[in-house]
Design a protein around this motif. Structure first.
Motif, short mmCIF file in Angstrom:
data_model
loop_
_atom_site.label_atom_id
_atom_site.label_comp_id
_atom_site.label_asym_id
_atom_site.label_seq_id
_atom_site.Cartn_x
_atom_site.Cartn_y
_atom_site.Cartn_z
N ALA A 45 -8.95 8.41 -6.50
CA ALA A 45 -8.28 7.89 -7.70
C ALA A 45 -9.24 7.13 -8.61
CB ALA A 45 -7.10 7.01 -7.30
N PRO A 95 6.50 1.97 -5.53
CA PRO A 95 5.85 2.75 -4.47
C PRO A 95 4.35 2.94 -4.66
CG PRO A 95 7.30 4.14 -5.82
CD PRO A 95 7.55 2.74 -6.23
N ASP A 96 3.83 2.79 -5.89
CA ASP A 96 2.39 2.96 -6.11
C ASP A 96 1.60 1.69 -5.80
OD1 ASP A 96 3.90 4.81 -7.43
OD2 ASP A 96 3.01 4.47 -9.41
N HIS A 121 -9.10 17.31 0.92
CA HIS A 121 -8.90 15.92 1.35
C HIS A 121 -7.57 15.75 2.10
CE1 HIS A 121 -12.07 13.69 -1.34
NE2 HIS A 121 -12.59 14.57 -0.53
N GLN A 140 0.39 11.51 -3.12
CA GLN A 140 -0.15 11.67 -1.77
C GLN A 140 -0.06 10.35 -1.00
OE1 GLN A 140 -1.07 14.41 -0.31
NE2 GLN A 140 -1.73 13.39 1.55
N MET A 141 -0.33 9.26 -1.71
CA MET A 141 -0.27 7.94 -1.08
C MET A 141 1.17 7.61 -0.65
SD MET A 141 -2.20 5.23 -0.37
CE MET A 141 -1.79 3.58 0.22
N ILE A 142 2.12 7.88 -1.53
CA ILE A 142 3.52 7.60 -1.20
C ILE A 142 3.95 8.46 -0.01
CG2 ILE A 142 5.91 7.69 -2.06
CD1 ILE A 142 4.76 7.23 -4.89
N THR A 149 -11.14 9.71 -10.62
CA THR A 149 -10.30 10.22 -11.70
C THR A 149 -10.21 9.21 -12.84
OG1 THR A 149 -8.93 11.06 -9.89
CG2 THR A 149 -8.12 11.41 -12.12
N GLU A 172 -8.00 4.37 6.72
CA GLU A 172 -8.91 5.45 6.31
C GLU A 172 -8.28 6.35 5.25
OE1 GLU A 172 -10.62 7.00 9.95
OE2 GLU A 172 -11.46 8.65 8.76
N ALA A 173 -7.02 6.71 5.43
CA ALA A 173 -6.35 7.58 4.46
C ALA A 173 -6.32 6.90 3.09
CB ALA A 173 -4.93 7.92 4.92
N ALA A 216 -7.79 11.99 8.87
CA ALA A 216 -7.13 10.73 8.53
C ALA A 216 -5.92 10.94 7.63
CB ALA A 216 -8.11 9.79 7.83
N MET A 217 -5.77 12.14 7.10
CA MET A 217 -4.63 12.45 6.22
C MET A 217 -3.66 13.35 7.00
SD MET A 217 -5.62 11.06 3.10
CE MET A 217 -5.08 12.10 1.77
N VAL A 228 -2.62 11.89 -6.78
CA VAL A 228 -3.11 11.01 -5.70
C VAL A 228 -2.09 9.93 -5.38
CG1 VAL A 228 -4.89 9.34 -5.06
CG2 VAL A 228 -5.55 11.50 -6.13
N GLY A 229 -1.42 9.42 -6.41
CA GLY A 229 -0.34 8.46 -6.17
C GLY A 229 0.75 9.06 -5.30
N MET A 257 -7.21 0.02 -4.84
CA MET A 257 -8.19 0.36 -5.89
C MET A 257 -8.79 -0.92 -6.47
SD MET A 257 -6.13 3.40 -7.92
CE MET A 257 -7.36 3.65 -9.24
N MET A 260 2.01 9.55 2.43
CA MET A 260 1.42 8.93 3.63
C MET A 260 2.25 7.75 4.10
SD MET A 260 -1.53 10.12 4.73
CE MET A 260 -1.89 11.80 4.25
N GLU A 261 2.60 6.90 3.14
CA GLU A 261 3.34 5.69 3.48
C GLU A 261 4.75 5.98 3.96
OE1 GLU A 261 2.26 1.83 1.37
OE2 GLU A 261 2.55 3.27 -0.25
N LEU A 276 -1.60 1.61 -3.26
CA LEU A 276 -2.78 2.35 -3.71
C LEU A 276 -3.52 1.55 -4.79
CD1 LEU A 276 -4.58 4.89 -3.76
CD2 LEU A 276 -2.98 5.90 -5.39
N HIS A 323 10.75 11.62 -6.52
CA HIS A 323 9.65 10.92 -7.19
C HIS A 323 8.31 11.29 -6.53
CE1 HIS A 323 7.46 7.83 -9.33
NE2 HIS A 323 7.07 7.27 -8.20
N SER A 371 -3.66 13.75 -12.34
CA SER A 371 -4.20 13.88 -10.98
C SER A 371 -4.57 12.55 -10.33
CB SER A 371 -5.41 14.81 -10.99
OG SER A 371 -6.48 14.26 -11.72
N GLY A 372 -4.51 11.46 -11.05
CA GLY A 372 -4.97 10.18 -10.52
C GLY A 372 -3.88 9.38 -9.81
N ALA A 373 -4.06 8.06 -9.83
CA ALA A 373 -3.18 7.15 -9.08
C ALA A 373 -1.75 7.21 -9.58
CB ALA A 373 -3.71 5.73 -9.18
N ALA A 374 -1.55 7.53 -10.85
CA ALA A 374 -0.18 7.62 -11.38
C ALA A 374 0.32 9.07 -11.34
CB ALA A 374 -0.14 7.08 -12.81
N LEU A 420 -8.07 8.12 -0.55
CA LEU A 420 -7.31 8.25 -1.80
C LEU A 420 -7.79 7.27 -2.87
CD1 LEU A 420 -3.75 8.79 -0.27
CD2 LEU A 420 -5.24 10.51 -1.31
#
Lengths: 313, 313
Positions: free
Chosen positions: A135, A45-46, B102, B176-178, A138, A126-127, B107-108, B173-174, A53, B180-181, A49, B194, B167-170, A131
């Motif tokens: 990221a 799922p990641d 954010h 938040q991305m999931i 971070t 955009e979203a 857009a979010m 923020v990761g 990046m 959105m998707e 993103l 998850h 707090s990052g992609a893993a 992110l």
């Protein structure tokens, strides 16, 4: 020692542009590989993103900031061109990439092109771009703090703190805000200088300073490197204004002439093209002077100062 | 020792809600004062950005994450409730505030209300909100790294690295991305778990862990605190889903029922309200169990676990 000492080595210019180009290319390759290693593609799922990046951070750019980190570190220690310096170099390139992704957003500069490719929000959405920027910021701090073959604790913490100060509200982001607010009204030359000292200057200055931190420079050496970084940062932005006014989109890999279109207060608008070039030249000379105590080892950094104002993209 | 040990002290519930409320209120006041000190209003060209950062970070919220930092730190050291712990508490609240600013962007989640007030991009504008989030993230790391009366270097670096990973992609923020998707398609229960473990859970877990880092917990203690933080983080999100489905906008201080409106896969959608509540209860019991070795000193943290699922906002 000023860069005039290098003037006999090149016919096309008064500095050794070929040696610099090779040095830039070599270090950019290592930085690129480090970025590739630090942001590995994942599945699951990641995936999207991380893919975005990588799109934003990999594959391009002169890696000027990362180059400064590694080249300054090498001034102090020949072995500084190792993992630790390149991690810090990759970190600042992540930070820079995040700032570009957010600057390009529709609510900000609304730019569709970056390095000749669709900007991240155009390529993804955009979203995702919001992110991705978050990221990457971070990750820049994570990479500096990460344990490994990296330098000792105090050095890493100094890097984190110095980067945070350079890139936050009193640095890069503060400059971006002033830039946004200044659109549509005339700024004075001092205001434009202040804006760019923050927006572009702080991160370039940090990059040089990071090399000094990695090299465990003493206070005097660090201050000289900071002065050098500050001056080439200022020269870089003036040269950018000149490029925006004179180069094509093809040369730039991004939309050209947009400062004029946005009625932005630029160095060119305030000083004219020749006046802006003269100011950049003066900064480059002063930057080279700051490196005097480092002797021949600083040759490439002096070349870089010249390159910053003579580049065409 | 589970929280049932506290059940005789309150008539309205099986935990000492008044002692917790007082404790939350006291620490929230100190955290608020620390945020006010760490983001001082400035004059000049930076004024608007800083004003917007203060708007986003000050004045409200339960300060649950900051509370966890300070209360867990106090488990290990009565003097840990000092400057260092409150700096770390303010730092995680800045990080949390950035994520809300954010998340609320058009857009979010496109949310106009936050804590009963216009969200930052509604109060200011979208570009400012993007930069406010960026700058608050940077400031969160700066505050952790800053020299002062803060703990020793290794502790600070551990905090920086642990926050970056959370707090990052893993992490956040990761998630938040999931999220959105996942909009518009049905997620499985495991996928929802998850998603929330990342999106909300990681930062709550970090907050507890930060207290353990500040308290120089040994490996076993740290792992127990991490388990506690992970479980209340999961319970918190389930309770949030239940609240969204059952509470009013007035109670929440933000738009209610928006999960349903967005056809999001929530715990309530997957388990029903009672099923979701049962899962949250189980997590709260396990969270309290993790604190057994800390004895009476962990009373408020056990209360907090209950509070997390019983709150109405």
């Amino acid at each position: 020692m000023t860069n005039s000492g290098a003037s006999h080595r090149s016919v096309s210019s008064d500095y050794d542009s070929e040696a610099l180009r090779n040095s830039l290319k070599k270090r950019a390759g290592v930085i690129e590989a480090m970025l590739d290693r630090l942001i590995p593609q994942v599945s699951g799922p990641d995936a999207r993103l991380v893919e975005a990046m990588r799109y934003a951070a990999l594959g391009g750019g002169k890696r000027l900031r990362g180059y400064l980190v590694a080249e300054v570190a090498a001034l102090f220690d020949d072995r500084a061109g190792d993992d630790g310096a390149y991690r810090a170099a990759a970190s600042v390139e992540m930070l820079h990439a995040y700032s570009l992704v957010h600057d390009d957003l529709p609510a900000m500069d609304d730019d569709d092109l970056r390095r000749g490719q669709p900007s991240t929000h155009r390529k993804f959405d955009e979203a995702t771009a919001i992110l991705v920027g978050d990221a990457l910021q971070t990750k820049a701090f994570e990479v500096l703090a990460e344990v490994g073959t990296h330098p000792e604790t105090a050095v890493r913490l100094d890097l984190v703190l110095t980067l945070a100060k350079a890139s936050g509200a009193a640095g890069m982001v503060g400059g971006q805000m002033i830039d946004m607010e200044g659109e549509g009204r005339a700024l004075s030359l001092d205001e434009v200088r202040h804006l760019h000292a923050l927006k572009t200057g702080c991160l370039i200055r940090y990059s040089a300073e990071a090399g000094a931190i990695l090299g465990k420079a003493n206070a005097e050496q660090r201050e000289l490197i900071v002065s050098y970084g500050r001056d080439i940062g200022a020269a870089f932005q003036i040269a950018d204004d000149v490029l925006d006014a004179t180069a094509s989109a093809e040369e730039l890999g991004k939309t050209a002439g947009k400062d004029l279109a946005a009625a932005k207060s630029t160095f060119v608008a305030l000083l004219g093209i020749e006046g802006a070039q003269r100011e950049a030249e003066a900064l480059v000379r002063r930057a080279a002077d700051s490196l005097r105590i480092f002797g021949d080892k600083a040759e490439r950094l002096r070349d870089l100062a010249r390159y910053v104002v003579e580049r065409r993209s």
